[in-house]
Motif scaffolding. Structure first.
Motif, PDB file in Angstrom:
ATOM      1  N   ALA A 147       0.894  -1.234  -0.047  1.00 19.52           N
ATOM      2  CA  ALA A 147      -0.148  -0.049   0.112  1.00 19.52           C
ATOM      3  C   ALA A 147       0.910   1.104   0.010  1.00 19.52           C
ATOM      4  O   ALA A 147       1.884   1.326   0.391  1.00 19.52           O
ATOM      5  CB  ALA A 147      -0.856  -0.024   1.291  1.00 19.52           C
ATOM      6  N   THR A 157       1.350   3.739   1.640  1.00 14.53           N
ATOM      7  CA  THR A 157       1.228   4.233   3.234  1.00 14.53           C
ATOM      8  C   THR A 157       2.840   4.505   3.731  1.00 14.53           C
ATOM      9  O   THR A 157       3.362   3.572   3.682  1.00 14.53           O
ATOM     10  CB  THR A 157       0.497   3.369   4.031  1.00 14.53           C
ATOM     11  OG1 THR A 157      -0.756   3.141   3.613  1.00 14.53           O
ATOM     12  CG2 THR A 157       0.271   4.059   5.519  1.00 14.53           C
ATOM     13  N   ASN A 213       2.343   6.930   8.683  1.00 11.99           N
ATOM     14  CA  ASN A 213       0.767   6.501   8.359  1.00 11.99           C
ATOM     15  C   ASN A 213       0.277   7.316   7.387  1.00 11.99           C
ATOM     16  O   ASN A 213      -1.021   7.214   7.048  1.00 11.99           O
ATOM     17  CB  ASN A 213       0.001   6.398   9.760  1.00 11.99           C
ATOM     18  CG  ASN A 213       0.702   5.135  10.744  1.00 11.99           C
ATOM     19  OD1 ASN A 213       0.845   4.275  10.153  1.00 11.99           O
ATOM     20  ND2 ASN A 213       0.678   5.504  11.758  1.00 11.99           N
ATOM     21  N   ASP A 214       0.973   8.442   7.037  1.00 15.62           N
ATOM     22  CA  ASP A 214       0.466   9.222   5.952  1.00 15.62           C
ATOM     23  C   ASP A 214       0.098   8.215   4.607  1.00 15.62           C
ATOM     24  O   ASP A 214       1.011   7.555   4.210  1.00 15.62           O
ATOM     25  CB  ASP A 214       1.119  10.407   5.368  1.00 15.62           C
ATOM     26  CG  ASP A 214       1.084  11.588   6.362  1.00 15.62           C
ATOM     27  OD1 ASP A 214       0.151  11.634   7.240  1.00 15.62           O
ATOM     28  OD2 ASP A 214       1.858  12.400   6.019  1.00 15.62           O
ATOM     29  N   LYS A 215      -1.064   8.370   4.014  1.00 16.18           N
ATOM     30  CA  LYS A 215      -1.477   7.638   2.884  1.00 16.18           C
ATOM     31  C   LYS A 215      -1.425   8.739   1.668  1.00 16.18           C
ATOM     32  O   LYS A 215      -2.081   9.630   1.451  1.00 16.18           O
ATOM     33  CB  LYS A 215      -2.750   6.870   2.852  1.00 16.18           C
ATOM     34  CG  LYS A 215      -3.024   6.157   1.604  1.00 16.18           C
ATOM     35  CD  LYS A 215      -4.418   5.505   1.768  1.00 16.18           C
ATOM     36  CE  LYS A 215      -4.717   4.452   0.510  1.00 16.18           C
ATOM     37  NZ  LYS A 215      -5.933   3.982   0.498  1.00 16.18           N
ATOM     38  N   TRP A 229       2.639   1.214  -3.660  1.00 15.40           N
ATOM     39  CA  TRP A 229       4.029   1.857  -3.398  1.00 15.40           C
ATOM     40  C   TRP A 229       4.996   1.870  -4.718  1.00 15.40           C
ATOM     41  O   TRP A 229       5.416   3.129  -4.753  1.00 15.40           O
ATOM     42  CB  TRP A 229       4.504   1.067  -2.352  1.00 15.40           C
ATOM     43  CG  TRP A 229       5.733   1.744  -1.845  1.00 15.40           C
ATOM     44  CD1 TRP A 229       6.959   1.342  -2.170  1.00 15.40           C
ATOM     45  CD2 TRP A 229       5.791   2.712  -0.966  1.00 15.40           C
ATOM     46  NE1 TRP A 229       7.705   2.430  -1.569  1.00 15.40           N
ATOM     47  CE2 TRP A 229       7.037   3.366  -0.714  1.00 15.40           C
ATOM     48  CE3 TRP A 229       4.836   3.580  -0.058  1.00 15.40           C
ATOM     49  CZ2 TRP A 229       7.598   4.117   0.257  1.00 15.40           C
ATOM     50  CZ3 TRP A 229       5.320   4.523   0.893  1.00 15.40           C
ATOM     51  CH2 TRP A 229       6.356   4.979   1.044  1.00 15.40           C
ATOM     52  N   LYS A 244       5.215   1.499   4.735  1.00 15.03           N
ATOM     53  CA  LYS A 244       4.966   0.925   6.177  1.00 15.03           C
ATOM     54  C   LYS A 244       4.878  -0.692   6.238  1.00 15.03           C
ATOM     55  O   LYS A 244       4.955  -1.213   7.183  1.00 15.03           O
ATOM     56  CB  LYS A 244       3.695   1.415   6.686  1.00 15.03           C
ATOM     57  CG  LYS A 244       3.120   1.075   8.020  1.00 15.03           C
ATOM     58  CD  LYS A 244       1.777   1.867   8.542  1.00 15.03           C
ATOM     59  CE  LYS A 244       1.301   1.360   9.744  1.00 15.03           C
ATOM     60  NZ  LYS A 244       2.361   1.655  10.682  1.00 15.03           N
ATOM     61  N   GLU A 246       2.045  -2.430   4.571  1.00 23.21           N
ATOM     62  CA  GLU A 246       0.634  -2.902   4.637  1.00 23.21           C
ATOM     63  C   GLU A 246       0.500  -3.386   3.059  1.00 23.21           C
ATOM     64  O   GLU A 246       1.118  -2.898   2.142  1.00 23.21           O
ATOM     65  CB  GLU A 246      -0.169  -1.656   4.945  1.00 23.21           C
ATOM     66  CG  GLU A 246      -0.414  -1.066   6.263  1.00 23.21           C
ATOM     67  CD  GLU A 246      -1.130  -0.127   6.497  1.00 23.21           C
ATOM     68  OE1 GLU A 246      -1.501   0.450   5.192  1.00 23.21           O
ATOM     69  OE2 GLU A 246      -1.528   0.305   7.418  1.00 23.21           O
TER      70      GLU A 246
END
Length: 352
Positions: free
Chosen positions: A123, A125, A143-145, A157, A211, A213
């Protein structure tokens, strides 16, 4: 179970490769005596449509034995309209290229199936942010997306790096933080990095890491086709570059793997998930396609070079030269196989 999966996957890939040769040969009217999965002693065979279809004892490859073409008899010459060596050089090149092309096509089909089933990816993120980086200075946080960069929507990503490295100047990042939409203007800086071959390079970066995810991509039919194309091209390019780096010494010979490594990778993937197994199968299929195109006389690429030579100079190489280069090619292949097995055994002892 892992061994059975390995043999099934390898046999499937070999079958598809040889089917490419077979269909192209039959298209040009070349008689195919034998279609074999495996080498050595025949353990099963069936004669159908003018060809003996067989499974042999050693399941580490395969071949189609065409009239007028036999790697065990490099100077074989048979006459007749249905003979391989009476065909024009460009027709022989098509027959030879059809095997690797079938592997590329198979990989694309598998990647397409993966996309429709739900391809997984990292992801977009943010995890770690490098201190004193342009991302840190712009106020990005863990945690910023990242939703969009300029006008490009970001779903995975790896798309972030593509946009950063292929554009110039400052970029407009659209960030989701909790329930807020933030816009950050960030000007990537040229920084030291490493590529997948551990070479030191310089590229545009902003100083962020994922991150970790994982998300499932929801792709429609046409997006799945684009996904399959991109993945096949990327895998092919990566393997071509890997071979080049190996030849030039950038990648050490100790990194060469053999059948034991391949077997372990397939076994591990089969225990992980079906999609993981499909992904590894597609990558190995591309690998087979690329390696068979190398200009080594015993491989398809080597035979293609012989036929290109004939097209250019209007005559075939002499039987002596052809025989010498073919034997030399088999020695190269044998040496690479032994090196791969030696490295595999070394890794087993080192891990124990």
């Amino acid at each position: 179970m892992g061994t059975i999966t390995f043999l099934l996957v390898l046999s499937f890939l070999v079958f598809f490769h040889e089917l490419g040769h077979f269909l192209a040969a039959r298209f040009f009217g070349v008689k195919v005596h034998v279609f074999s999965i495996g080498f050595g002693k025949q353990i099963y065979s069936k004669y159908w449509a003018g060809t003996t279809w067989q499974i042999a004892l050693i399941p580490l490859g395969g071949y189609v034995k065409m009239k007028g073409q036999d790697d065990s008899k490099p100077t074989l010459n048979e006459s007749g309209d249905d003979s391989y060596n009476t065909k024009k050089p460009w027709q022989r090149i098509v027959i030879l290229f059809a095997g690797p092309f079938a592997n590329f096509l198979l990989a694309a089909i598998i990647y397409f199936a993966i996309a429709l089933m739900g391809a997984k990816t990292l992801a977009p993120t943010i995890g770690n942010i490098s201190p004193n980086s342009v991302a840190f200075e712009a106020g990005l946080k863990e945690n910023d997306k990242i939703l969009k960069i300029n006008e490009t929507e970001i779903k995975a990503w790896d798309e972030i790096g593509k946009v950063i490295t292929t554009t110039q100047g400052a970029l407009q990042f659209y960030i989701q933080r909790d329930n807020q939409l933030l816009i950050k203007i960030i000007n990537p800086q040229i920084s030291d990095s490493q590529n997948m071959f551990n070479e030191r390079i310089k590229k545009r970066m902003i100083g962020i890491a994922p991150k970790g995810e994982v998300v499932t991509l929801e792709l429609g039919f046409y997006d799945s086709l684009a996904y399959a194309y991109d993945k096949t091209i990327f895998a092919s390019t990566m393997i071509f570059q890997g071979v080049q780096k190996l030849i030039t010494g950038i990648i050490p010979s100790s990194e060469v793997g053999g059948v034991i490594s391949i077997g372990k990778i397939i076994s591990d993937a089969s225990e992980s998930s079906f999609i993981a197994l499909l992904t590894i199968t597609a990558l190995i299929s591309v690998n087979l396609g690329v390696l068979n195109l190398l200009p080594i006389p015993a491989l398809d690429g080597g035979h293609i070079m012989f036929n290109l030579y004939e097209m250019i100079v209007r005559r075939k190489p002499s039987d002596q030269v052809f025989m010498f280069l073919t034997i030399f090619g088999w020695l190269i292949l044998g040496s690479l196989m032994l090196l791969g097995i030696y490295n595999d055994i070394n890794r087993i002892f080192l891990n124990n």
